[in-house]
Structure formats: C-alpha cells, structure tokens
Scaffold this active site. Structure first.
Site: not given
Ligand code: IVH
Length: 670
Positions: A113, A115, A314, A408, A411, A426, A432
């Site tokens: 998913e 994040k 990340k 400038c 120039c 300029c 220039c």
């Molecule tokens: S799962 C135990 N799914 O990330 C599972 N979190 O570091 C916990 N977040 O507080 C969360 N997208 O605010 C999950 N697809 C996603 C997410 C997600 C963003 C954020 C959420 C959570 C933090 C965890």
C-alpha cells in the site's frame, strides 16, 4: 404527510449515500455534480419542513455541532501501533526472510500500500453509523475528533452495503491533497495567518481544531487501510479481504493497493510507486507491506510497538536541513534573474544538493532568509530544489541579509522591473553572455533542434571564445575551431559537426520552439506551426491573425510579434535558412485528424519508437497525449515493463494497445 416525508427523506439518504460511494470509493460518479446538488437541496428542503425526521447521520449534518472546549481523551480498545521502517532493499529481503521462516512458507503474499503522509485516525461505526473518530495520539490514548471527522466528505457518516458488522472500527489516514494545501496556504497568506510547512502539518492542524466549521473549510480527505475492532457479522480473514470489505461498505481505499508475492514483488511495487510519486495528488513517504493472511499475522505477532508482519519501506526524504553559505543570482535564457542559495551539500530526494532556488526577491523577503541561516530544502522528483523555510530557532549571530543587485553580474546591464514585481530581468538581451549561453543550450536541446554532443560546458566555451555569438554561428563551426577548444578530441568534434549538420532537417514546430520566443513552449510552437504551415506565414502575421489561433492569447501574440519585429532576430532567421535549416512543408506531411479527440497515455518502452516520436506521431494525427491514466483516457500504449499505469488502465477498463497494434492504428506498420 409525515409518513410520506419519512419515505422521501429515507429515499434521499439512500441516494446521496450511494452517490457519495460512487464518487469517493469507486472514483466513478454516476451523475453530474449539478444533479447531486439538486438531490442535496431537495433533502435540505424536506428536513427544514420536518425537523423531527432528521437523522443524526443525515448527509446534511456534517457541520452541525458547536465548537468544543477541548478535545476529550479516547482510550483505544486495540492499541494503534506504529511500523518498523526500512530504507534499503536488504532490509526488505531480511523482513521477507523472517516472515517466511517464522511461517514455514516458501513464498509469502503481501498487501502493498502507499504510505500516506497524513495522520492516522480510528473511526467507529455502530450499526453502520459513525459514532466516534479519534486520533492515534500515543497509540493507547488519542483525542476525540468526531465533530471534525464528520466534516470530511470522503468519510461516510453511514456505511453502505447492509452486510456490515454490528461494530466496526476502521483505521486509515486523514491527509490533505496538494491542490487543497496550496489553496489553504494562499488563503492563510492573504489573511496574514501562519503558513503551514507541509500538507501533513496542515492536515494535523485542521483535524485538531475545536471548531468543526474550521475543519469543514479545510480540504481534507481520507483513505482506509485497515480494520481494528470487528463485532457481529463475518470478519475478514486477510488484509486484502478487509480492504475489499471496506470498499464494499463505502470506505474509500487507495486504488493503488496491490497484492504482491515475496520480497521481489515488494521491491517491484516500491519502484513503481516511486516512479509515479510526483504524479500523485498527495504526499506519500513510502510504501507499506503487510502479510496478507490474518492468521499468519497473529502467528508473527509484535515486537515492541510494531507488528512483525508489516514493514514501512520509506522513500528518500524530500526535505532536509542545511545551511545557506551564500546567495547569488543566476541569469536565465529570457534574462530572468533568479536568486540561488549556495548550500552546504545535503542528501535530499535521493541526490546530493548544493544549490536551491529562492525564486525571486519577494520570496527572499517572505522567507526572511539570510546567509548563515539553517533552512529546510525540498527536492521533490525532478523539480528544482527549493528553500521552503528558515528554521528561526537555529538562527545564529552574524547572519547577513542579501541585497538584490541593480546590475546584471554577468554583463553589467541594468536589471529592470520593480523589486516588488515577481520577475526581474537583465536588460542586456543577447549581449549578455548568460542569456546567450542559455538560448544556445535551449536551441540545441533534445526537444528543440536536438544537437547531440553540444552540452552545457561546450556552449560556455563557444560563447566565451566568441566563436559563437548567435545560434546561426553554430552552423559555421569547423573541425579546426572545435579542436582548438579545451578537452575536445577529434572524434567528439567530428560527431558534433555531424550532429549539427544532421539537425538542419527538422520540423517547423521544433524550429519555432528552438528559437526560444518568450511564452512559446513546445505545445504553442506546434500549434503555431500547424496553423501557419510556413515560417513566412507566421513572420508576417499580425496580432489579430495570431490571436485567431486556438490557445494563443494576447500575451503570447504580443511576444511573437515582438520577436519577429526585431531586425537582429530576422537576420538570424535568414542566416539559419541560408545554412540549410529546413522542414517538410505541411502539404507533404502526414498530418491527419483521424485520432482527433482521443486521449492517449504512453507507458513502458517501445522497440521501434522513442517516447517523443510516439507522442509526436499521435499529435500529428490529432490525438492528445497525457501523463496519467484516468477515466478520460481512451487508449494506453504499453511497451515493455509497463508498470502501474497498465494496472490502472486495466482497472478502469481502458483499451490497451501493444506496439504492433499501436503502429497499425497509426497506419505505420511495416
Ligand atoms: S498500517 C500496525 N498502512 O504510518 C499497522 N499505516 O508508522 C499500523 N500510514 O500511524 C499502520 N499509510 O499514520 C498503515 N497504508 C498504511 C499507511 C499507514 C500511512 C501511517 C499511519 C501510521 C504510521 C505508522
């Protein structure tokens, strides 16, 4: 009468919920906004006449409650945990290995998913009604933000589908899309209020308001990503089932969620999402992998505050702290003078950055940035790194303000325009050398005349040695001259001469774009070429003839006129024609309108064409080419390694063409 009204009101509740579901969950509205508004107004009228029939979860009751004194504390029945983080591929491989070993499986399936970079929220539904919303807080105790969550249009006040559990806790992320964030900061700026640093802070600040009317005015959105407490009714057995069920019950779930296999599947997903990151309407800071099966999740359990069955992979941070070592100005192709911060080098957005734009003088004032300040720099995708904020806490003694120069630095010509105006220029024109260098680089660039081998350093040398004083001089270069330059070998010199020779055969659109007329970008250049068909036609066009061209307004027309009215420019044009720059005239070209009105998206790589070629051919047949797949896309052309656009197109049922089918459609299959 009352009885009839009850039935009417219930009918409208049902219809509005259904259309909210189509809009927010399916992303496929069935009725136009105007019709939705009509239903909504009809409901309001009925409710006004029958106040005792208004339900607590009526769609009209999003902003009903009065401001609260403070946010009450809420105890989470099941703690809201955090995620372990990974940055490197090795860590993902290691995570997958641990899961496989603990579960005794050869391959583990994960739900992957995006994040979202917002804030976590828990939503409680009793018998389908939203009864409480709470922030994550410390994971055990959060704050009651029910009054505010109700104002977020993508959070349903009532579930749909009918087969939802008696009690359901939905967990997900409240976020602020980029467009809304920009609008909000505009409003804040105009009212002299504090600006939010990023969409996440804006989302958090907006959700934690005491007055729900303020939250209602903020462009917040929500995606569900999991379930907490589930009571009464069948419980999902896996994350993928849970997400399907949420969608079915009317909770919006990110459409980019995908089920993948093993570490390899995870990494491929990460790569695909990283590529489209900049195109998303909201910030994400990575992707999350979750072991799909819930029984497998139970088996894996937790360590400290994070589950062993999930991992946040990340992306490189897009914002970092660094120190401003100096501020200089840069002169661009059109003379625009841009202040640039020289930075202590910092790793941000996946590369080391040592310069960042400060945009203009008023931005320097707004930021109150001084040499020696610690600042936040942001580098998002291919966007030029920028200074977004000064960290005033870290301002040391002896920082120096920057004074915008009057002349400038390249120039010596006057810099014109008011400091209050956004763009200062300029006034030196092509006298220039900075402007000359940039205009030659633009002329030679890939989308313009496409002179391979004529790089930035080489252009600098050619201008400094005065071998090249305008773009036409490029065509007079010879081997001997090139060999006299630093770091120029015979092979590169010959290749360059060949490239210059080769670029003479171009298209009128490319040529016009290459001239670098202010306001005339690639698209406008092609439209002008298409409309006037010949250079002579354009050269003699007056303001009204120019404005007749679709998409050309008075400002563009004026710039085109100004360009052609200058004798220097006319002379360069004549010399370019004399040295043999040429293009096929319109009568002989294959322009057609057979794809007029059709929208194409290209993905993956094609064997016979470059992306630009494919695009050009499509436009030549009247088609539109856009970057991302949406409901408006007619065809997706998928080459090899197509990635997420293909998935999206398939989801939306859009016709997908492979390379052969594409060439056949263009009528160019050999
Ligand atoms: S799962 C135990 N799914 O990330 C599972 N979190 O570091 C916990 N977040 O507080 C969360 N997208 O605010 C999950 N697809 C996603 C997410 C997600 C963003 C954020 C959420 C959570 C933090 C965890």
């Amino acid at each position: 009468m009352k009885k009839g009204s009850r039935a009417e009101i219930d009918r409208l509740y049902g219809q509005i919920r259904y259309h909210d579901y189509c809009y927010y969950v399916l992303d496929a509205p069935e009725i136009p906004d105007a019709e939705y508004d009509r239903l909504y107004r009809e409901l309001i009228a009925l409710e006004v006449r029958n106040p005792d029939l208004v339900a607590g979860d009526s769609p009209t009751k999003r902003v009903g409650s009065a401001p609260v004194q403070n946010l009450d504390e809420v105890q989470h029945a099941i703690p809201m945990l955090s995620l372990s983080n990974a940055f490197a591929q090795d860590e993902v491989i290691e995570f997958d290995r641990r899961c496989r070993e603990a579960l005794g499986l050869d391959v583990v399936d994960y739900v992957a998913e995006p994040k979202l970079d917002g804030l976590a929220i828990s939503l409680h539904y009793d018998d389908g009604q939203l009864v409480r919303a709470a922030t994550r807080g410390d994971g055990n105790r959060g704050e009651d933000v029910t009054h505010n969550a109700r104002t977020i249009r993508s959070i349903p006040l009532h579930l749909v589908g009918g087969d939802y559990p008696d009690q359901l806790e939905v967990r997900g992320e409240v976020y602020m899309p980029h467009a809304g964030f920009a609008r909000l900061n505009d409003v804040q700026r105009r009212s002299g209020s504090k600006l939010y640093v990023n969409p996440r802070n804006a989302a958090a600040g907006s959700l934690r308001q005491l007055d729900p009317r303020i939250t209602a005015s903020r462009p917040l959105a929500f995606y569900g990503y999991g379930v907490g407490l589930v009571n009464g009714g069948t419980s999902p057995e896996s994350q993928s089932q849970a997400l399907d069920a949420l969608r079915h019950w009317g909770i919006p779930v990110n459409p980019r969620v995908s089920t993948v296999s093993g570490a390899e599947g995870c990494m491929e997903y990460h790569e695909n999402i990283l590529v489209i990151r900049e195109k998303l309407a909201y910030d994400i800071d990575g992707v999350v992998y979750k072991v799909d099966s819930f029984s497998a999740q139970d088996q894996l359990g937790f360590i400290a505050r994070a589950p062993r069955w999930a991992l946040a992979h990340k992306f490189p941070a897009q914002e970092e702290l660094t120190v401003i070592q100096g501020i200089e100005v840069q002169v661009g192709r059109t003379g625009a003078v841009t202040p640039v911060a020289r930075l202590q080098p910092v790793f941000v957005g996946g590369v080391t950055v040592s310069n960042a734009t400060l945009h203009n003088a008023s931005e320097i004032r707004r930021l109150d940035v001084r040499i020696g300040d610690t600042v936040i720099v942001r580098r998002a995708g291919d966007v030029i790194p920028e200074v977004v904020k000064v960290v005033l806490d870290r301002r040391i003694e002896g920082t120096r303000s920057f004074r915008f120069p009057k002349r400038c630095p390249i120039c010596g010509s006057d810099i014109v325009g008011d400091v209050d105006q956004v763009v200062l220029r300029c006034s030196g024109g092509l006298f220039c050398s900075a402007q000359l260098k940039e205009s030659i680089k633009h002329f030679a660039s890939r989308r313009a005349m496409d002179i391979e081998g004529l790089g930035s350093k080489l252009v600098d040398q050619l201008v400094e040695t005065r071998y090249v004083r305008d773009v036409a001089d490029l065509f007079d270069l010879d081997l001997e001259t090139l060999l006299s330059l630093e770091r120029m070998g015979e092979k590169s010199a010959r290749n360059l001469l060949h490239a210059i020779d080769h670029c003479r055969n171009t298209s009128l659109g490319r040529f016009l774009f290459a001239l670098g007329i202010p306001q005339v970008g690639e698209v406008t250049a092609n439209i002008l070429a298409e409309h006037f068909a010949t250079l002579d036609g354009l050269r003699v066009a007056d303001q009204s003839q120019l404005e007749e061209v679709s998409d050309v307004g008075p400002i563009v027309a004026e710039e085109v006129l100004r360009f052609f009215s200058q004798t220097d420019n006319q002379q360069v044009l004549d010399r370019l024609l004399l040295v043999g720059v040429t293009w096929p005239d319109k009568q002989n070209s294959t322009t057609s309108h057979k794809l007029a009105g059709k929208t194409f998206v290209l993905t993956g790589s094609l064997d016979h064409l470059t992306r630009d070629d494919a695009k050009q051919r499509l436009t030549r047949h009247g088609a539109r080419v856009t970057a991302s797949v949406s409901g408006k896309t007619d065809f997706l052309v998928a080459g090899s390694d197509p990635g997420s656009k293909l998935v999206r197109a398939e989801e939306l049922g859009i016709s997908v063409l492979d390379e052969t089918a594409f060439l056949l459609l263009l009528g160019e299959h050999k």
